[in-house]
Design an enzyme around this catalytic site. Structure first.
Site, short mmCIF file in Angstrom:
data_model
loop_
_atom_site.label_atom_id
_atom_site.label_comp_id
_atom_site.label_asym_id
_atom_site.label_seq_id
_atom_site.Cartn_x
_atom_site.Cartn_y
_atom_site.Cartn_z
N ARG A 292 11.64 -6.47 5.25
CA ARG A 292 11.39 -5.03 5.15
C ARG A 292 12.17 -4.25 6.22
NH1 ARG A 292 5.37 -2.84 4.36
NH2 ARG A 292 5.06 -2.92 6.60
N LYS B 211 0.82 -1.21 0.00
CA LYS B 211 0.00 0.00 0.00
C LYS B 211 0.86 1.27 0.00
CE LYS B 211 -2.16 -1.14 3.84
NZ LYS B 211 -1.67 -2.51 4.19
N ARG C 196 11.25 -2.34 12.02
CA ARG C 196 10.23 -1.79 12.91
C ARG C 196 9.97 -2.74 14.09
NH1 ARG C 196 5.54 -0.34 8.77
NH2 ARG C 196 4.39 -1.50 10.34
N ARG D 194 -9.56 0.45 8.63
CA ARG D 194 -9.05 -0.88 8.94
C ARG D 194 -10.10 -1.75 9.62
NH1 ARG D 194 -3.55 -0.13 8.52
NH2 ARG D 194 -2.14 -1.34 9.72
N ARG E 253 -0.26 -9.27 13.33
CA ARG E 253 -0.81 -8.28 12.39
C ARG E 253 -1.61 -8.96 11.28
NH1 ARG E 253 4.37 -5.69 10.77
NH2 ARG E 253 3.27 -4.54 9.18
P1 ADP Z 1 1.01 -2.39 8.05
O1 ADP Z 1 -0.09 -2.07 7.08
O2 ADP Z 1 2.25 -2.82 7.39
O3 ADP Z 1 0.59 -3.28 9.19
P2 ADP Z 1 0.90 0.34 9.07
O4 ADP Z 1 2.07 1.21 9.02
O5 ADP Z 1 -0.26 0.65 8.21
O6 ADP Z 1 1.48 -1.11 8.80
O7 ADP Z 1 0.35 0.25 10.58
C1 ADP Z 1 1.18 -0.06 11.68
C2 ADP Z 1 0.36 -0.17 12.95
O8 ADP Z 1 -0.30 1.07 13.23
C3 ADP Z 1 -0.78 -1.19 12.90
O9 ADP Z 1 -0.34 -2.48 13.20
C4 ADP Z 1 -1.74 -0.62 13.95
O10 ADP Z 1 -1.30 -0.90 15.26
C5 ADP Z 1 -1.60 0.87 13.75
N1 ADP Z 1 -2.60 1.39 12.77
C6 ADP Z 1 -2.34 1.97 11.56
N2 ADP Z 1 -3.46 2.32 10.94
C7 ADP Z 1 -4.49 1.99 11.77
C8 ADP Z 1 -5.91 2.10 11.68
N3 ADP Z 1 -6.53 2.65 10.61
N4 ADP Z 1 -6.64 1.60 12.72
C9 ADP Z 1 -6.06 1.07 13.81
N5 ADP Z 1 -4.73 0.94 13.93
C10 ADP Z 1 -3.94 1.40 12.95
#
Ligand code: ADP
Ligand code: ZN
Length: 215
Positions: free
Chosen positions: A127, A13, A162, A88, A173
């Site tokens: 990554r 994404k 990370r 999400r 996740r």
């Molecule tokens: P990825 O899509 O690779 O898991 P992101 O950078 O999008 O990583 O998100 C990292 C973390 O941030 C998620 O695991 C969650 O804890 C939090 N997060 C990000 N976006 C949201 C969201 N829209 N709702 C709830 N938690 C979120």
């Protein structure tokens, strides 16, 4: 354009969002980047979000909606926006619908990036991310390495794994994605907004998104 990018962690994404930004000036809005910036700066928001993120759990919907409402009202969103990692959950999608109605805006499309599970796992474990909160460039130790001493090619900051990219957190996740986020595919299908793309090359994905927006 005004789109949502849906897809499991590691589906690409962030990469696709950056390419689309270069295409028409729409801004990328990544809740993950915003949250990581807040954790690093130890703001109130960051302190609240940190534990959830490190465990690979979702941050509560009300916190996310607070961030998104403020963000979508900023003037740079007038050119369009690419939502990366938001919504999400079904409640977030419903809250987004209400928020967009209030702002008198409509989504063009919701793009579902459909990537096989083995590819996802391989990408997540290899990554690396630039530790500078204002940069957050994404690297991959196999396909897009940083400098030999592990520095960002763009800003020179150390490139790190990370905290949520340990095997345990990655597994968590992916489970969270299947349980909470995958139902959005059906939700947006019913809304008539869904476009699923199964290509693996970024260039191909970007072309397909451009085409689907024009229709
Ligand atoms: P990825 O899509 O690779 O898991 P992101 O950078 O999008 O990583 O998100 C990292 C973390 O941030 C998620 O695991 C969650 O804890 C939090 N997060 C990000 N976006 C949201 C969201 N829209 N709702 C709830 N938690 C979120
Ligand atoms: Zn950097």
């Amino acid at each position: 354009m005004r789109i949502v990018l849906l897809g499991a962690p590691g589906a690409g994404k962030g990469t696709i969002a950056k390419l689309l930004t270069d295409y028409d000036g729409s801004v990328q809005i990544s809740t993950g980047d915003i949250l990581r910036g807040a954790v690093k700066a130890q703001t109130e928001l960051g302190k609240k979000a940190q534990g959830y993120m490190e465990r690979g759990e979702l941050v509560p919907d009300d916190l996310i909606m607070e961030i998104m409402e403020a963000r979508l009202k900023e003037p740079d969103c007038e050119k369009g926006f690419i939502l990366d990692g938001f919504p999400r959950t079904i409640p977030q999608a419903e809250a987004l619908k209400k928020l967009l109605e209030k702002l008198n805006l409509k989504l063009d499309k919701v793009i579902n990036l459909d990537v096989p599970k083995d590819v996802i796992l391989d990408r997540l474990t290899t990554r690396r991310t630039c530790s500078n909160p204002d940069c957050q460039e994404i690297y991959n130790i196999k396909s897009k390495p940083p400098t030999p001493d592990g520095k960002c090619l763009k800003c020179g900051s150390p490139v790190v794994q990370r905290a949520d990219e340990t095997v345990e957190a990655i597994t968590k996740r992916l489970e969270t994605y299947n349980e909470k986020t995958a139902p959005l595919i059906e939700y947006y299908e019913k809304e008539g907004l869904l476009k699923t793309i199964s290509s693996l090359s970024s260039e191909e994905i970007v072309e397909k998104i451009k085409e689907s927006i024009k229709q």
